[in-house]
Structure formats: structure tokens, C-alpha cells
Design a protein around this motif. Structure first.
Motif, PDB file in Angstrom:
ATOM      1  N   ASN A   1       0.820  -1.221   0.000  1.00 26.46           N
ATOM      2  CA  ASN A   1       0.000   0.000   0.000  1.00 26.46           C
ATOM      3  C   ASN A   1       0.850   1.266   0.000  1.00 26.46           C
ATOM      4  OD1 ASN A   1       0.599  -0.926   2.795  1.00 26.46           O
ATOM      5  ND2 ASN A   1      -0.386   0.982   3.360  1.00 26.46           N
ATOM      6  N   ILE A   2       2.151   1.142   0.222  1.00 29.53           N
ATOM      7  CA  ILE A   2       3.027   2.324   0.244  1.00 29.53           C
ATOM      8  C   ILE A   2       3.876   2.346  -1.023  1.00 29.53           C
ATOM      9  CG2 ILE A   2       4.885   3.514   1.488  1.00 29.53           C
ATOM     10  CD1 ILE A   2       3.908   2.185   4.042  1.00 29.53           C
ATOM     11  N   ALA A   3       3.793   3.433  -1.778  1.00 26.73           N
ATOM     12  CA  ALA A   3       4.580   3.557  -3.007  1.00 26.73           C
ATOM     13  C   ALA A   3       6.058   3.436  -2.679  1.00 26.73           C
ATOM     14  CB  ALA A   3       4.289   4.902  -3.674  1.00 26.73           C
ATOM     15  N   GLY A   4       6.766   2.595  -3.435  1.00 27.93           N
ATOM     16  CA  GLY A   4       8.205   2.447  -3.228  1.00 27.93           C
ATOM     17  C   GLY A   4       8.576   1.405  -2.184  1.00 27.93           C
ATOM     18  N   VAL A   5       7.576   0.799  -1.541  1.00 28.71           N
ATOM     19  CA  VAL A   5       7.850  -0.286  -0.583  1.00 28.71           C
ATOM     20  C   VAL A   5       7.276  -1.570  -1.169  1.00 28.71           C
ATOM     21  CG1 VAL A   5       7.444  -1.188   1.739  1.00 28.71           C
ATOM     22  CG2 VAL A   5       7.800   1.263   1.399  1.00 28.71           C
ATOM     23  N   PHE A   6       8.132  -2.569  -1.344  1.00 23.00           N
ATOM     24  CA  PHE A   6       7.727  -3.797  -2.032  1.00 23.00           C
ATOM     25  C   PHE A   6       7.865  -5.008  -1.098  1.00 23.00           C
ATOM     26  CE2 PHE A   6       9.268  -0.695  -5.049  1.00 23.00           C
ATOM     27  CZ  PHE A   6       8.181  -0.616  -5.916  1.00 23.00           C
TER      28      PHE A   6
END
Ligand SMILES: Cc1cc2nc3c(=O)[nH]c(=O)nc-3n(C[C@H](O)[C@H](O)[C@H](O)COP(=O)(O)OP(=O)(O)OC[C@H]3O[C@@H](n4cnc5c(N)ncnc54)[C@H](O)[C@@H]3O)c2cc1C
Length: 109
Positions: A68-73
Motif C-alpha cells: 500500500n506504500i509507493a516504493g515499498v515492495f
């Protein structure tokens, strides 16, 4: 819950004493073998309140390796409740790395 495994001292397994932890009922069950499964708790406590998880703590995928957080995979056992194997975790790691690289590129970084 298994309370006792019978006849281990004779180097055989003939039965187990079981307890129903809800009702407290105890009974003996004849068995020919005994295999212990330790279960699995995803190690995601550290992300609580930041990365969305399901009620059991597995990270909710937003497609590919996205969270759900951009840039966190995500990758591996923290997200995978089905396979939980080294090879699937490494494949997921590769996916996450590619997505991270593309994310950085898209951000001009
Ligand atoms: C007993 C057992 C037997 C298994 N046998 C097999 C098998 O035969 N074949 C198979 O394919 N798979 C097997 N697996 C499953 C396999 O080990 C996992 O699927 C795989 O290791 C998952 O990889 P991962 O990278 O997701 O997590 P992990 O391998 O658990 O890696 C997570 C890493 O993150 C680190 N970490 C945790 N918290 C933090 C933190 N706060 N900060 C920094 N680092 C942190 C940990 O120290 C660890 O190094 C087995 C697992 C177990 C427990």
C-alpha cells in the motif's frame, strides 16, 4: 494439543494423549506415527500500522510486489501464505528488486 506420545521409550509410537484446549476434554488416540508441525507466523510486527496486512499479519499485495506504500515492495514469507518455500521467496525477491528499480527510475532517482 498433544500432551504425550506413547511408547517412545520402546522406540515406537503407538498413540498420543490429546487435549481439546477449548473444552479441556482429554483422550487417547492410537496412531502409527507422529509428525510435528510448528505453524507459521509472518514476521511483520515491525510494519504494524504502516504496511497493510491481513488479520493473520501477511502483507496484502497490491499487485506484483507492491504494498500500500509507493516504493515499498514485498517478497517472501511475509506475504506468501500459500507456498512459503525458499525458491518462491527468492523469485519474489527478484520481482521486488525489479519493481524497486523501476520505481526509482520513474521517480528520476
Ligand atoms: C524448519 C524449516 C524448514 C524449511 N524447509 C524448507 C525446504 O526444505 N525447502 C524450501 O524451499 N523452504 C523451506 N523452508 C522455508 C524457507 O526457509 C522460507 O520460505 C524462506 O526462508 C523465506 O525466505 P524469506 O526471505 O521470505 O524470509 P527469511 O529467510 O526468514 O528471511 C528474513 C530475514 O529478515 C531478517 N529480519 C527479520 N526481522 C528483521 C528486522 N527487523 N530487521 C532486519 N532484518 C530482519 C531475518 O533475520 C532474516 O534473515 C523451511 C522453513 C523452516 C522454518
Amino acid at each position: 494439543m498433544v500432551e504425550e506420545v506413547y511408547d517412545v521409550s520402546k522406540e515406537i509410537v503407538t498413540g498420543v494423549r490429546l487435549r481439546n484446549v477449548k473444552s479441556d476434554q482429554v483422550w487417547d488416540q492410537e496412531v502409527d506415527g507422529f509428525f510435528l508441525a510448528i505453524g507459521h507466523i509472518p514476521n511483520t510486527k515491525v510494519f504494524k500500522g504502516q504496511i497493510e496486512t491481513d488479520p493473520d499479519g501477511y502483507i496484502l499485495s497490491k499487485g506484483g510486489a507492491r504494498t500500500n506504500i509507493a516504493g515499498v515492495f514485498h517478497a517472501g514469507d511475509v506475504q506468501d501464505r500459500t507456498y512459503r518455500q525458499a525458491i518462491t521467496a527468492s523469485g519474489a525477491g527478484c520481482m521486488a528488486a525489479i519493481e524497486a528499480e523501476r520505481f526509482l527510475e520513474s521517480e528520476g532517482l
